[in-house]
Design a protein around this motif. Structure first.
Motif, PDB file in Angstrom:
ATOM      1  N   PHE A   5       0.834  -1.203   0.000  1.00 29.22           N
ATOM      2  CA  PHE A   5       0.000   0.000   0.000  1.00 29.22           C
ATOM      3  C   PHE A   5       0.868   1.252   0.000  1.00 29.22           C
ATOM      4  CE2 PHE A   5      -2.522   3.306   2.003  1.00 29.22           C
ATOM      5  CZ  PHE A   5      -3.759   3.144   1.402  1.00 29.22           C
ATOM      6  N   ALA A   6       1.868   1.280   0.867  1.00 28.32           N
ATOM      7  CA  ALA A   6       2.741   2.448   0.954  1.00 28.32           C
ATOM      8  C   ALA A   6       3.499   2.659  -0.351  1.00 28.32           C
ATOM      9  CB  ALA A   6       3.726   2.272   2.117  1.00 28.32           C
ATOM     10  N   ALA A   7       3.918   1.566  -0.972  1.00 31.41           N
ATOM     11  CA  ALA A   7       4.642   1.685  -2.232  1.00 31.41           C
ATOM     12  C   ALA A   7       3.766   2.282  -3.317  1.00 31.41           C
ATOM     13  CB  ALA A   7       5.137   0.305  -2.671  1.00 31.41           C
ATOM     14  N   ALA A   8       2.454   2.072  -3.208  1.00 30.66           N
ATOM     15  CA  ALA A   8       1.539   2.576  -4.224  1.00 30.66           C
ATOM     16  C   ALA A   8       1.147   4.027  -3.991  1.00 30.66           C
ATOM     17  CB  ALA A   8       0.274   1.717  -4.263  1.00 30.66           C
ATOM     18  N   PHE A  35      -8.031   0.068  -7.214  1.00 25.96           N
ATOM     19  CA  PHE A  35      -9.101   0.491  -6.311  1.00 25.96           C
ATOM     20  C   PHE A  35      -8.555   1.602  -5.425  1.00 25.96           C
ATOM     21  CE2 PHE A  35     -11.411  -0.672  -2.159  1.00 25.96           C
ATOM     22  CZ  PHE A  35     -12.454   0.207  -2.415  1.00 25.96           C
ATOM     23  N   GLY A  36      -9.041   2.823  -5.606  1.00 29.10           N
ATOM     24  CA  GLY A  36      -8.557   3.969  -4.856  1.00 29.10           C
ATOM     25  C   GLY A  36      -9.463   4.303  -3.689  1.00 29.10           C
ATOM     26  N   LYS A  84     -11.981  -4.752  -1.258  1.00 28.28           N
ATOM     27  CA  LYS A  84     -11.090  -4.897  -2.414  1.00 28.28           C
ATOM     28  C   LYS A  84     -11.200  -6.306  -2.986  1.00 28.28           C
ATOM     29  CE  LYS A  84      -7.143  -6.548  -2.320  1.00 28.28           C
ATOM     30  NZ  LYS A  84      -5.732  -7.001  -2.168  1.00 28.28           N
ATOM     31  N   GLU A  85     -11.172  -7.308  -2.101  1.00 31.37           N
ATOM     32  CA  GLU A  85     -11.224  -8.694  -2.553  1.00 31.37           C
ATOM     33  C   GLU A  85     -12.580  -9.023  -3.179  1.00 31.37           C
ATOM     34  OE1 GLU A  85     -10.138 -10.824   0.955  1.00 31.37           O
ATOM     35  OE2 GLU A  85      -7.977 -10.444   0.676  1.00 31.37           O
ATOM     36  N   TYR A  86     -13.647  -8.446  -2.644  1.00 31.16           N
ATOM     37  CA  TYR A  86     -14.984  -8.682  -3.202  1.00 31.16           C
ATOM     38  C   TYR A  86     -15.098  -8.063  -4.590  1.00 31.16           C
ATOM     39  CZ  TYR A  86     -20.115  -8.890  -3.369  1.00 31.16           C
ATOM     40  OH  TYR A  86     -21.418  -9.137  -3.727  1.00 31.16           O
ATOM     41  N   ALA A 128      -5.455  -3.981  -7.100  1.00 28.90           N
ATOM     42  CA  ALA A 128      -4.490  -3.317  -6.223  1.00 28.90           C
ATOM     43  C   ALA A 128      -5.206  -2.183  -5.504  1.00 28.90           C
ATOM     44  CB  ALA A 128      -3.327  -2.764  -7.041  1.00 28.90           C
ATOM     45  N   MET A 129      -5.085  -2.124  -4.190  1.00 30.28           N
ATOM     46  CA  MET A 129      -5.707  -1.061  -3.410  1.00 30.28           C
ATOM     47  C   MET A 129      -4.663   0.002  -3.109  1.00 30.28           C
ATOM     48  SD  MET A 129      -7.980  -1.285   0.074  1.00 30.28           S
ATOM     49  CE  MET A 129      -6.674  -2.033   1.071  1.00 30.28           C
ATOM     50  N   VAL A 130      -4.971   1.247  -3.457  1.00 31.91           N
ATOM     51  CA  VAL A 130      -4.045   2.356  -3.248  1.00 31.91           C
ATOM     52  C   VAL A 130      -4.820   3.553  -2.698  1.00 31.91           C
ATOM     53  CG1 VAL A 130      -2.525   1.585  -5.117  1.00 31.91           C
ATOM     54  CG2 VAL A 130      -4.332   3.232  -5.604  1.00 31.91           C
TER      55      VAL A 130
END
Length: 277
Positions: free
Chosen positions: A15-18, A31-32, A50-52, A62-64
């Protein structure tokens, strides 16, 4: 326990990397989630959603987020997110300016509270003259609701009342507790999950009426079929075991259709968001 911690650390690292730049890899969807919580809290709370979404659309997700509200709004404008979970006025702006499609709104409606120390002199908004208030961002609904409430009392936020912006809304209560601000404005979601120490030390000196809650929006590149699939699937999320846990933790109630009436109620806040820009 070690496995759970390891997974959380790995998720936080990803997450932090994104955060600096939201971009998908291959067929991965982005997914923002707008940054009203800390990165840790976003990962903990939004991973089931996010998974749903990934299961519904049969695509990896990818969640960011973004470092702040302004950056999230700009990344939305640039189309860096495929699906967004966002504040109502930011979602309406994404629809009107950026072409995003409506997916759902939360059953929870946003209610803003202003908190002050129980042992302090502030008992109403009128007492904030020449004092300070902490708010997560001047681009937030909370800022606009508090500014309007102060204006009705002849006080200008940023003029008669000093604004203290915090890193996220999760920091507002601590800012008041530590004396960094004499009051704090936040949504009831965060006040309802405050610690016992915070609830003992603070009191509500103002509570707003409700405005439409959080919105889920989709970029048009997903296509009508995928967007329709999301619109149909999200109201059913609460009937899954993951959804039950998600709504228990987030207090968002449920997901429901997003209609014209809700959007019209949001429009005045969009005007404030874009004024002077």
């Amino acid at each position: 326990m070690r496995v759970v911690i390891a997974r959380l650390v790995a998720a936080l690292a990803a997450f932090a990397a994104a955060l600096p730049h939201a971009s998908a890899q291959g067929d991965e969807l982005v997914f923002g989630v707008y940054p009203y919580l800390t990165p840790t809290q976003i990962v903990e709370q939004f991973t089931p959603l996010k998974e749903y979404i990934g299961k519904t659309l049969e695509r990896p997700v990818a969640m960011v987020s973004a470092p702040d509200f302004a950056t999230f709004i700009e990344r939305t404008r640039k189309g860096e997110y495929d699906v967004i979970f966002t504040a109502p006025h930011m979602g309406r702006l994404a629809e009107k300016r950026d072409g995003y499609s409506r997916v759902a709104q939360t059953g929870y409606q946003i209610v803003v509270v202003v908190l002050a120390r129980r042992d302090g002199p502030i008992r109403s908004l009128d007492d904030l003259h020449a004092r300070s208030i902490a708010i997560g961002s001047r681009n937030s609904m909370t800022y606009q609701v508090v500014a309007e409430a102060l204006k009705r009392r002849g006080l200008g936020l940023g003029q008669d009342v000093r604004l203290v912006e915090t890193a996220s809304f999760s920091n507002v209560l601590q800012a008041v507790m530590r004396g960094e601000a004499e009051a704090g404005g936040t949504g009831t979601l965060l006040w309802e999950v405050a610690t016992d120490d915070q609830r003992d030390a603070l009191r509500v000196v103002f509570q707003s009426g409700p405005v439409p809650g959080f919105l889920v929006m989709a970029h048009p590149r997903l296509g009508e079929a995928r967007i329709r699939r999301l619109q149909q699937a999200l109201p059913a999320f609460g009937r899954t075991s993951a959804g039950v846990a998600y709504f228990r933790q987030t207090l968002q109630t449920d997901f429901r259709p997003l209609d014209d009436a809700a959007m019209r109620r949001i429009d005045p806040y969009v005007a404030d968001l874009t004024r002077g820009k």
